[in-house]
Design a protein around this motif. Sequence first.
Motif, mmCIF file in Angstrom:
data_model
loop_
_atom_site.group_PDB
_atom_site.id
_atom_site.type_symbol
_atom_site.label_atom_id
_atom_site.label_comp_id
_atom_site.label_asym_id
_atom_site.label_seq_id
_atom_site.Cartn_x
_atom_site.Cartn_y
_atom_site.Cartn_z
ATOM 1 N N LEU A 32 0.820 -1.209 0.000
ATOM 2 C CA LEU A 32 0.000 0.000 0.000
ATOM 3 C C LEU A 32 0.854 1.259 0.000
ATOM 4 C CD1 LEU A 32 -2.833 -1.023 2.485
ATOM 5 C CD2 LEU A 32 -3.110 -0.494 0.060
ATOM 6 N N SER A 33 1.983 1.217 0.697
ATOM 7 C CA SER A 33 2.871 2.383 0.716
ATOM 8 C C SER A 33 3.339 2.734 -0.693
ATOM 9 C CB SER A 33 4.097 2.102 1.602
ATOM 10 O OG SER A 33 3.718 1.958 2.946
ATOM 11 N N PHE A 34 3.531 1.706 -1.501
ATOM 12 C CA PHE A 34 4.067 1.936 -2.843
ATOM 13 C C PHE A 34 2.989 2.261 -3.868
ATOM 14 C CE2 PHE A 34 6.086 0.853 -6.881
ATOM 15 C CZ PHE A 34 7.320 1.473 -6.733
ATOM 16 N N THR A 120 13.257 0.342 -7.185
ATOM 17 C CA THR A 120 12.783 1.729 -7.239
ATOM 18 C C THR A 120 13.059 2.458 -5.930
ATOM 19 O OG1 THR A 120 11.018 1.027 -8.749
ATOM 20 C CG2 THR A 120 10.784 3.186 -7.720
ATOM 21 N N LEU A 121 12.834 1.780 -4.803
ATOM 22 C CA LEU A 121 13.093 2.380 -3.497
ATOM 23 C C LEU A 121 14.585 2.650 -3.290
ATOM 24 C CD1 LEU A 121 10.694 0.238 -1.285
ATOM 25 C CD2 LEU A 121 10.526 2.709 -1.659
ATOM 26 N N VAL A 219 -8.499 -2.502 -8.686
ATOM 27 C CA VAL A 219 -7.353 -3.368 -8.980
ATOM 28 C C VAL A 219 -6.238 -3.188 -7.959
ATOM 29 C CG1 VAL A 219 -6.063 -1.777 -10.487
ATOM 30 C CG2 VAL A 219 -5.948 -4.247 -10.884
ATOM 31 N N ASN A 220 -6.147 -2.009 -7.345
ATOM 32 C CA ASN A 220 -5.118 -1.789 -6.319
ATOM 33 C C ASN A 220 -5.387 -2.633 -5.078
ATOM 34 O OD1 ASN A 220 -3.506 0.615 -7.483
ATOM 35 N ND2 ASN A 220 -5.617 1.279 -7.690
ATOM 36 N N SER A 221 -6.664 -2.711 -4.691
ATOM 37 C CA SER A 221 -7.009 -3.563 -3.555
ATOM 38 C C SER A 221 -6.799 -5.027 -3.884
ATOM 39 C CB SER A 221 -8.475 -3.328 -3.151
ATOM 40 O OG SER A 221 -8.683 -1.990 -2.778
ATOM 41 N N PRO A 285 6.285 8.396 -4.606
ATOM 42 C CA PRO A 285 5.442 9.428 -3.977
ATOM 43 C C PRO A 285 5.317 9.307 -2.461
ATOM 44 C CG PRO A 285 4.427 8.654 -6.002
ATOM 45 C CD PRO A 285 5.602 7.764 -5.750
ATOM 46 N N ILE A 286 5.305 8.082 -1.916
ATOM 47 C CA ILE A 286 5.127 7.923 -0.473
ATOM 48 C C ILE A 286 6.253 8.598 0.300
ATOM 49 C CG2 ILE A 286 6.321 5.704 -0.433
ATOM 50 C CD1 ILE A 286 3.385 6.756 1.816
#
Length: 493
Positions: A32-34, A120-121, A219-221, A285-286
């Motif tokens: 979820l953070s991502f 990415t992180l 779709v995110n969930s 973004p997070i």
Amino acid sequence: MSMTPKIDSPHIFGLWSAIGLGWLTLNAFGTLSFIIVVGLPAGGLPVILYGFIGSTFAVSCIVLTFTQCASRFSTAGGAYHYACFLIPNKYRRQIAYPLGWLNYLGWIFTHAGACAIVATLTLGLINLCKPEIDISPRWKLFVVYISINFLCWLFNLVAVRGIPTLELLGCYATGFGFIAYTIALLIKAPKADPKSVFVQVNNETGFKSDSIAILLGLVNSFGTLMGLDGPAHLAEELPRPKVLLPRIMVTVLLSQFIVGLVWIIVLGFSITDISFITNSATGVPILEVIRLGTGSNVAAIVFCIILIINNATSALGSAVTMSRQGYAFARDGGLFLNTRSAYNALVGSQVTCMIISFGSPALVLLITRGRLLPKCEKWNFGVWSTPIYLISVLYSILVVIVSVLPQTNPVTASSMNYTILVMGCLAAVMVFAWILEGRESFSPPKDDITMIGMIPTLSGLNTDDPEMPKERELSFMKSGKVMQHTLKNAIGL
């Protein structure tokens, strides 16, 4: 006196380390953070919030179906073997073969997605510490991605006994990060209007209908809750798997639901300027949400490190799961073998493969009315069985439909959802694999096999199960070296 040799079968995972791996393969906090900001154009935070709640309810039916199977079958095949044991013999080979492929491919995509997030992180962390370094070239992301993949492969190959400890470390880092940053954001971050969190629908998809935007936002969930059967693939490395696995799966889902629900609400109230955070130089973004919310670049750096640990151990956990499922499929003779749109295709394919394999046990139980489900004193749902199976199947169908839809309008080459193309190619590969080798070599198990200790050492069998046919036990003992080679190849994939 029995002449059967005594075989040592050490259990690599225990209750808490298996829960830890389940936590990090489901990983609501890290996922979820991502991706939470990615879902804001399609419905906004209300869709993410209520979609997560609704998805958890539907997914709980799938997990309850898994618990019924896990209390009766103890094998590393997970959902693939659960469905296999429930299918009548005359249909078993033809149906189990694609299910095995789908489950394995789903975990490959899950692992690839986790590695992509870590890469990415990592570049985002470099940007936070050294803003003058250009992280935009795609080759840099690819090099880091390959490095993460290689490390996960290496751990699975030569340091497998250290994996439970690393998974627990990832859980501790996740727990600390969740609690610390929940408190920090609640205290320090400027607060958004509650309507934007609970009511206001956002539609930046290009489609005129808000209903379509809401549907696409789900779709995110769906993607957040796709690591459901991770612990099930550890059945052959757990003591008393038929007792522990159902408890582990229910514990993981309930605890991850609480974490995910709280984190969505906290982040929702902390996002006050969507356009600013989506254009973050870090590419994540997070991190901008944390930096703006806490007013500290150091806090963003620490959070990024926590997320790297979280997703790196998640990638490692998915590699463990992938290798075990691949091993189980190979043992049956069935396996021989970064742009934004590419990432979306990766996620869509992962969701599609996973949900088909996850929904298959419930579908089989629904069609056969559970005739082949062995009797067991625990994990029986009586009159609730049919509603549980039905919700699982309907949810799986909905997920497949949504996962192949384009996310924006008008549809262009860069915004096209290539999931359907990927799945078509994979279907063609499965057909050719079946024609060339599968129809001759594939032999799905016909009974519950308990082979604790054979992964990764393949040193022997669990002799505690009196139900294992003697001829099957001897056959596995004789083919230990062959399976060891197969496992290494599966991990290497």
